[in-house]
Design an enzyme around this catalytic site. Structure first.
Site, mmCIF file in Angstrom:
data_model
loop_
_atom_site.group_PDB
_atom_site.id
_atom_site.type_symbol
_atom_site.label_atom_id
_atom_site.label_comp_id
_atom_site.label_asym_id
_atom_site.label_seq_id
_atom_site.Cartn_x
_atom_site.Cartn_y
_atom_site.Cartn_z
ATOM 1 N N LYS A 172 1.016 -4.080 -2.759
ATOM 2 C CA LYS A 172 1.659 -4.098 -4.197
ATOM 3 C C LYS A 172 3.065 -4.778 -4.133
ATOM 4 C CE LYS A 172 -1.257 -0.411 -4.955
ATOM 5 N NZ LYS A 172 -1.396 1.028 -4.549
ATOM 6 N N LYS A 206 10.947 1.885 3.542
ATOM 7 C CA LYS A 206 11.228 1.626 1.905
ATOM 8 C C LYS A 206 12.786 2.220 1.894
ATOM 9 C CE LYS A 206 6.377 2.522 0.182
ATOM 10 N NZ LYS A 206 5.792 3.495 -0.381
ATOM 11 N N LYS A 242 0.799 -7.262 5.745
ATOM 12 C CA LYS A 242 -0.225 -6.509 5.154
ATOM 13 C C LYS A 242 -0.101 -6.863 3.653
ATOM 14 C CE LYS A 242 1.270 -2.171 3.555
ATOM 15 N NZ LYS A 242 1.393 -0.559 3.546
HETATM 16 P P1 TYM Z 1 -1.962 3.628 -1.004
HETATM 17 O O1 TYM Z 1 -2.091 4.066 -2.644
HETATM 18 O O2 TYM Z 1 -0.678 2.635 -0.640
HETATM 19 O O3 TYM Z 1 -3.079 2.727 -0.484
HETATM 20 C C1 TYM Z 1 -4.340 3.415 -0.895
HETATM 21 C C2 TYM Z 1 -5.563 3.077 0.382
HETATM 22 O O4 TYM Z 1 -5.563 1.505 0.594
HETATM 23 C C3 TYM Z 1 -5.083 1.390 1.755
HETATM 24 N N1 TYM Z 1 -4.568 0.028 2.197
HETATM 25 C C4 TYM Z 1 -5.128 -1.104 2.877
HETATM 26 N N2 TYM Z 1 -6.033 -1.027 3.748
HETATM 27 C C5 TYM Z 1 -6.150 -2.359 4.545
HETATM 28 N N3 TYM Z 1 -5.455 -3.444 4.348
HETATM 29 C C6 TYM Z 1 -4.409 -3.237 3.530
HETATM 30 N N4 TYM Z 1 -3.468 -4.266 3.153
HETATM 31 C C7 TYM Z 1 -4.206 -2.136 2.672
HETATM 32 N N5 TYM Z 1 -3.313 -1.630 1.723
HETATM 33 C C8 TYM Z 1 -3.476 -0.356 1.400
HETATM 34 C C9 TYM Z 1 -4.534 2.496 2.332
HETATM 35 O O5 TYM Z 1 -4.432 2.536 3.732
HETATM 36 C C10 TYM Z 1 -4.980 3.634 1.630
HETATM 37 O O6 TYM Z 1 -6.050 4.067 2.459
HETATM 38 N N6 TYM Z 1 -0.204 7.908 1.083
HETATM 39 C C11 TYM Z 1 -1.508 7.259 0.285
HETATM 40 C C12 TYM Z 1 -2.014 8.008 -0.491
HETATM 41 C C13 TYM Z 1 -2.367 9.107 -0.308
HETATM 42 C C14 TYM Z 1 -3.411 9.553 0.525
HETATM 43 C C15 TYM Z 1 -3.723 11.117 0.335
HETATM 44 C C16 TYM Z 1 -4.550 9.088 1.304
HETATM 45 C C17 TYM Z 1 -1.719 10.279 -0.657
HETATM 46 N N7 TYM Z 1 -2.412 11.607 -0.374
HETATM 47 C C18 TYM Z 1 -4.334 11.748 1.132
HETATM 48 C C19 TYM Z 1 -5.271 9.825 2.068
HETATM 49 C C20 TYM Z 1 -5.387 11.083 2.040
HETATM 50 C C21 TYM Z 1 -0.797 5.772 -0.139
HETATM 51 O O7 TYM Z 1 0.060 5.494 -0.500
HETATM 52 O O8 TYM Z 1 -2.026 4.881 -0.319
#
Ligand code: TYM
Length: 332
Positions: free
Chosen positions: A198, A112, A195
């Site tokens: 967004k 990023k 992947k």
């Molecule tokens: P975020 O908001 O980007 O995504 C939320 C969840 O969706 C999963 N995910 C995917 N899984 C499979 N294929 C994909 N293409 C795909 N895109 C997204 C992500 O792996 C995630 O599980 N940093 C984290 C948010 C977070 C978090 C936490 C997660 C903050 N604190 C504590 C677990 C525990 C994030 O940006 O996810």
């Protein structure tokens, strides 16, 4: 029941199919066997400097989609990260245990920040994984259901927990990632080597949970495949078709082998047509329920407030122990 925590960023109004399959459907299943905490990580979303009014709305939309997909606020603790001040407080303590180089090795940060250039890359983006570690460790979570893209952040969380425990005495549970292989990474429909995300380059590559079913069906029918004809699972040679099979299998419950047999002698068009139905059948009720929940924001806010009460109880206890262990003077 073992503890579990996970969260998603409210960076867009709708979750996408990767969030839904990689995380949300696991959350719903795991709440049966775990004491689950599910949060909307609004503090994390500040790293992309969202419009304030939009962030507020998206936070509600995200919470509504959790419930609409089946997270039961009576059984699981559903809350908004910023309603529990201990997250930011523990993040500070953990940041003092995190190496500068260690944080700099996080690939998501590297990707990023490389795109943004150093002048628009914030310190918040850099310390983001430390805040994520705080989210998890505050609840003594034994497991964290996420997609593959979060594995490295989980590894950092484990390292920080172990480092704290060995320096200050047993304080944190060391969490295990929960990443089922089949749905760990859902790929972009237009670029099946990337992947689904967004920040996808083409809007057609991403299926939004809240898309109109007609739009969803169209996106799936125009998914990129290859020039072959046979419906076979081969992520290297047939990345596009394999992605479609993974999505189908996750939603229909039919195994990949079963799907290959079912589609033997039929073409990609048939697969896409059937998949469009499978996806819209799965997402349509989630969309309808989300819209219903959003029609009564007062009731939704109340559910979230109750979740915050329960989350605060657990988080404050952990934070008090942490403050005591590191040597902060307790207020009499
Ligand atoms: P975020 O908001 O980007 O995504 C939320 C969840 O969706 C999963 N995910 C995917 N899984 C499979 N294929 C994909 N293409 C795909 N895109 C997204 C992500 O792996 C995630 O599980 N940093 C984290 C948010 C977070 C978090 C936490 C997660 C903050 N604190 C504590 C677990 C525990 C994030 O940006 O996810």
């Amino acid at each position: 029941r073992p503890r579990l925590l996970s969260g998603m960023q409210p960076t867009s109004g709708s979750l996408h199919l990767g969030n839904y399959l990689g995380a949300l459907t696991q959350w719903v299943a795991l709440q049966e066997t775990h004491d689950a905490f599910y949060c909307v990580v609004d503090l994390h979303a500040l790293t992309v400097s969202p419009d304030p009014a939009e962030l507020r709305e998206r936070t509600r939309w995200t919470a509504a989609q959790y419930i609409a997909a089946g997270v039961d606020p009576e059984r699981s603790t559903l809350f908004v990260q910023s309603h529990v001040p201990a997250h930011a407080q523990l993040a500070w303590v953990l940041s003092c245990l995190t190496g500068f180089g260690e944080a700099g090795r996080m690939t998501q940060f590297k990707d990023k920040s490389a795109k943004q250039g150093s002048d628009s890359t914030t310190v918040g983006l850099f310390t983001y994984p430390v805040l994520m570690a705080a989210d998890i460790l505050l609840y003594q979570a034994a497991e964290v259901p996420v997609g593959e893209d979060q594995r490295q952040h989980l590894e950092l969380t484990r390292n920080l927990a172990q480092r704290f425990n060995s320096r200050f005495g047993e304080t944190f549970a060391v969490p295990e990632p929960f990443i089922p292989e089949e749905t760990a990474k859902i790929y972009d429909l237009q670029d099946p080597t990337a992947k689904m995300s967004k920040s996808s380059s083409s809007p057609n590559g991403l299926v939004d949970v809240l898309d109109d079913p007609k739009v969803t069906a169209k996106k799936i029918r125009s998914a990129v495949t290859d020039t072959g004809r046979e419906v076979l699972f081969d992520p290297v040679e047939k990345a596009g078709v394999s992605n479609l099979l993974s999505i189908h299998s996750a939603l229909s419950g039919r195994s990949i082998a079963q799907l290959e047999a079912d589609f033997a002698g039929r073409g990609y068009g048939d697969l896409k047509k059937e998949l469009a139905e499978v996806v819209t059948d799965a997402l349509a009720p989630v969309r309808t329920r989300t819209l219903e929940l959003m029609a009564d924001p007062g009731a939704l806010d109340e559910l979230i407030a109750r979740g915050a009460d329960r989350a605060n109880e657990v988080a404050e206890q952990t934070l008090a122990t942490v403050h005591e262990r590191v040597g902060l003077v307790a207020r009499p």
